[in-house]
Design a protein around this motif. Structure first.
Motif, PDB file in Angstrom:
ATOM      1  N   ALA A  20       0.829  -1.205   0.000  1.00  0.00           N
ATOM      2  CA  ALA A  20       0.000   0.000   0.000  1.00  0.00           C
ATOM      3  C   ALA A  20       0.865   1.257   0.000  1.00  0.00           C
ATOM      4  O   ALA A  20       0.591   2.222  -0.726  1.00  0.00           O
ATOM      5  CB  ALA A  20      -0.931  -0.008   1.204  1.00  0.00           C
ATOM      6  N   LEU A  21       1.922   1.246   0.807  1.00  0.00           N
ATOM      7  CA  LEU A  21       2.821   2.402   0.896  1.00  0.00           C
ATOM      8  C   LEU A  21       3.532   2.640  -0.432  1.00  0.00           C
ATOM      9  O   LEU A  21       3.617   3.781  -0.900  1.00  0.00           O
ATOM     10  CB  LEU A  21       3.836   2.176   2.021  1.00  0.00           C
ATOM     11  CG  LEU A  21       4.670   3.362   2.460  1.00  0.00           C
ATOM     12  CD1 LEU A  21       3.786   4.463   3.018  1.00  0.00           C
ATOM     13  CD2 LEU A  21       5.664   2.927   3.527  1.00  0.00           C
ATOM     14  N   LEU A  22       4.014   1.594  -1.058  1.00  0.00           N
ATOM     15  CA  LEU A  22       4.698   1.739  -2.342  1.00  0.00           C
ATOM     16  C   LEU A  22       3.741   2.184  -3.448  1.00  0.00           C
ATOM     17  O   LEU A  22       4.088   3.027  -4.275  1.00  0.00           O
ATOM     18  CB  LEU A  22       5.378   0.427  -2.728  1.00  0.00           C
ATOM     19  CG  LEU A  22       6.595   0.051  -1.885  1.00  0.00           C
ATOM     20  CD1 LEU A  22       7.064  -1.361  -2.217  1.00  0.00           C
ATOM     21  CD2 LEU A  22       7.719   1.047  -2.079  1.00  0.00           C
ATOM     22  N   THR A  23       2.524   1.663  -3.448  1.00  0.00           N
ATOM     23  CA  THR A  23       1.534   2.068  -4.445  1.00  0.00           C
ATOM     24  C   THR A  23       1.170   3.538  -4.272  1.00  0.00           C
ATOM     25  O   THR A  23       1.133   4.301  -5.245  1.00  0.00           O
ATOM     26  CB  THR A  23       0.265   1.192  -4.338  1.00  0.00           C
ATOM     27  OG1 THR A  23       0.639  -0.173  -4.546  1.00  0.00           O
ATOM     28  CG2 THR A  23      -0.784   1.606  -5.357  1.00  0.00           C
ATOM     29  N   PHE A  24       0.921   3.942  -3.034  1.00  0.00           N
ATOM     30  CA  PHE A  24       0.595   5.346  -2.744  1.00  0.00           C
ATOM     31  C   PHE A  24       1.743   6.261  -3.164  1.00  0.00           C
ATOM     32  O   PHE A  24       1.523   7.312  -3.774  1.00  0.00           O
ATOM     33  CB  PHE A  24       0.279   5.506  -1.254  1.00  0.00           C
ATOM     34  CG  PHE A  24      -0.091   6.900  -0.858  1.00  0.00           C
ATOM     35  CD1 PHE A  24      -1.300   7.452  -1.248  1.00  0.00           C
ATOM     36  CD2 PHE A  24       0.768   7.665  -0.097  1.00  0.00           C
ATOM     37  CE1 PHE A  24      -1.650   8.749  -0.889  1.00  0.00           C
ATOM     38  CE2 PHE A  24       0.439   8.960   0.277  1.00  0.00           C
ATOM     39  CZ  PHE A  24      -0.774   9.504  -0.123  1.00  0.00           C
ATOM     40  N   SER A  25       2.960   5.856  -2.883  1.00  0.00           N
ATOM     41  CA  SER A  25       4.132   6.651  -3.256  1.00  0.00           C
ATOM     42  C   SER A  25       4.260   6.765  -4.768  1.00  0.00           C
ATOM     43  O   SER A  25       4.604   7.831  -5.289  1.00  0.00           O
ATOM     44  CB  SER A  25       5.403   6.035  -2.676  1.00  0.00           C
ATOM     45  OG  SER A  25       5.350   6.043  -1.276  1.00  0.00           O
ATOM     46  N   ALA A  26       3.995   5.689  -5.469  1.00  0.00           N
ATOM     47  CA  ALA A  26       4.065   5.719  -6.930  1.00  0.00           C
ATOM     48  C   ALA A  26       3.016   6.671  -7.503  1.00  0.00           C
ATOM     49  O   ALA A  26       3.303   7.446  -8.416  1.00  0.00           O
ATOM     50  CB  ALA A  26       3.875   4.315  -7.493  1.00  0.00           C
ATOM     51  N   ILE A  27       1.812   6.629  -6.948  1.00  0.00           N
ATOM     52  CA  ILE A  27       0.742   7.528  -7.408  1.00  0.00           C
ATOM     53  C   ILE A  27       1.132   8.978  -7.147  1.00  0.00           C
ATOM     54  O   ILE A  27       0.988   9.839  -8.022  1.00  0.00           O
ATOM     55  CB  ILE A  27      -0.599   7.166  -6.736  1.00  0.00           C
ATOM     56  CG1 ILE A  27      -1.100   5.817  -7.266  1.00  0.00           C
ATOM     57  CG2 ILE A  27      -1.643   8.259  -6.973  1.00  0.00           C
ATOM     58  CD1 ILE A  27      -2.253   5.228  -6.481  1.00  0.00           C
ATOM     59  N   LEU A  28       1.636   9.269  -5.940  1.00  0.00           N
ATOM     60  CA  LEU A  28       2.082  10.638  -5.626  1.00  0.00           C
ATOM     61  C   LEU A  28       3.199  11.079  -6.566  1.00  0.00           C
ATOM     62  O   LEU A  28       3.215  12.227  -7.024  1.00  0.00           O
ATOM     63  CB  LEU A  28       2.578  10.723  -4.184  1.00  0.00           C
ATOM     64  CG  LEU A  28       1.544  10.857  -3.089  1.00  0.00           C
ATOM     65  CD1 LEU A  28       2.230  10.942  -1.725  1.00  0.00           C
ATOM     66  CD2 LEU A  28       0.665  12.059  -3.300  1.00  0.00           C
ATOM     67  N   GLY A  29       4.120  10.189  -6.842  1.00  0.00           N
ATOM     68  CA  GLY A  29       5.217  10.515  -7.744  1.00  0.00           C
ATOM     69  C   GLY A  29       4.733  10.852  -9.143  1.00  0.00           C
ATOM     70  O   GLY A  29       5.179  11.825  -9.755  1.00  0.00           O
ATOM     71  N   VAL A  30       3.793  10.071  -9.654  1.00  0.00           N
ATOM     72  CA  VAL A  30       3.246  10.331 -10.992  1.00  0.00           C
ATOM     73  C   VAL A  30       2.511  11.669 -11.010  1.00  0.00           C
ATOM     74  O   VAL A  30       2.685  12.468 -11.937  1.00  0.00           O
ATOM     75  CB  VAL A  30       2.316   9.176 -11.437  1.00  0.00           C
ATOM     76  CG1 VAL A  30       1.517   9.548 -12.668  1.00  0.00           C
ATOM     77  CG2 VAL A  30       3.132   7.920 -11.702  1.00  0.00           C
ATOM     78  N   ILE A  31       1.717  11.939  -9.973  1.00  0.00           N
ATOM     79  CA  ILE A  31       0.998  13.213  -9.905  1.00  0.00           C
ATOM     80  C   ILE A  31       1.983  14.375  -9.879  1.00  0.00           C
ATOM     81  O   ILE A  31       1.802  15.380 -10.583  1.00  0.00           O
ATOM     82  CB  ILE A  31       0.065  13.250  -8.675  1.00  0.00           C
ATOM     83  CG1 ILE A  31      -1.114  12.301  -8.879  1.00  0.00           C
ATOM     84  CG2 ILE A  31      -0.440  14.673  -8.411  1.00  0.00           C
ATOM     85  CD1 ILE A  31      -1.963  12.086  -7.647  1.00  0.00           C
TER      86      ILE A  31
END
Length: 190
Positions: A20-31
């Motif tokens: 969950a943490l890695l997925t959330f971080s990836a989404i934030l990074g893309v945004i």
């Protein structure tokens, strides 16, 4: 005899939290990457709304985007961002109530949507920030990240992310192909 189905290893809470943490971080990074790219390509600049003078159009804590244009390119009713004229630092984002251009000099009279009266001083400008769009609440997050508590929260988040990457993502050892297999005694040759 039917082949045995492999049992999947049970996922731990640490594994789910890490995912969950890695997925959330990836989404934030893309945004973040998309936002920076869009701002660079279209010449946009972000500003955080810190007062309620333009509510409800621009709520406090919103992140607004503007593009710098010549002062002659805007008209009455447009929302613009200009440097303060009262000697203070920072920017003002208000709506144009009156605009005059004489001898190449543009003077704007502005008023916040929520204000009862217009701004007391006119704004003499050659260029303005023309309002492009708004993301509600994003400015609050950006400002909070700059406080000591926000910096501590970001540092904790990064430390947790590093811990997940370093310690939590270790692959479980795959079961041996021979585990659980029964031995067949050798057959005597006749």
């Amino acid at each position: 005899m039917a082949p045995r189905r492999r049992e999947r290893p049970r996922r731990s809470l640490w594994h789910w939290l890490g995912s969950a943490l890695l997925t959330f971080s990836a989404i934030l990074g893309v945004i973040a990457i998309v936002t920076v790219a869009v701002c660079a390509v279209f010449g946009l600049r972000p500003v955080v709304v810190i007062s309620g003078s333009m509510e409800p159009t621009l709520p406090v804590g919103s992140l607004i985007f503007y593009r710098t244009v010549p002062a002659t390119a805007v008209s009455k009713g447009d929302i613009v961002t200009v440097p303060r004229q009262d000697g203070g630092t920072g920017l003002i984002t208000h709506r144009i109530t009156e605009i005059t251009t004489k001898g190449g000099v543009t003077t704007l009279h502005l008023k916040g949507d929520a204000n009862a009266t217009a701004d007391p001083l006119p704004y003499v400008v050659s260029s303005v920030g023309s309002f492009v769009g708004v993301i509600p609440v994003a400015g609050t997050i950006a400002l909070a990240a700059r406080t000591p508590l926000g910096i501590a929260a970001v540092a904790t988040y990064v430390a947790a992310l590093v811990a997940v990457i370093v310690f939590g993502r270790r692959r479980e050892k795959a079961p041996s192909r021979h585990t659980g297999a029964r031995r067949v005694p050798p057959v005597a040759a006749e």
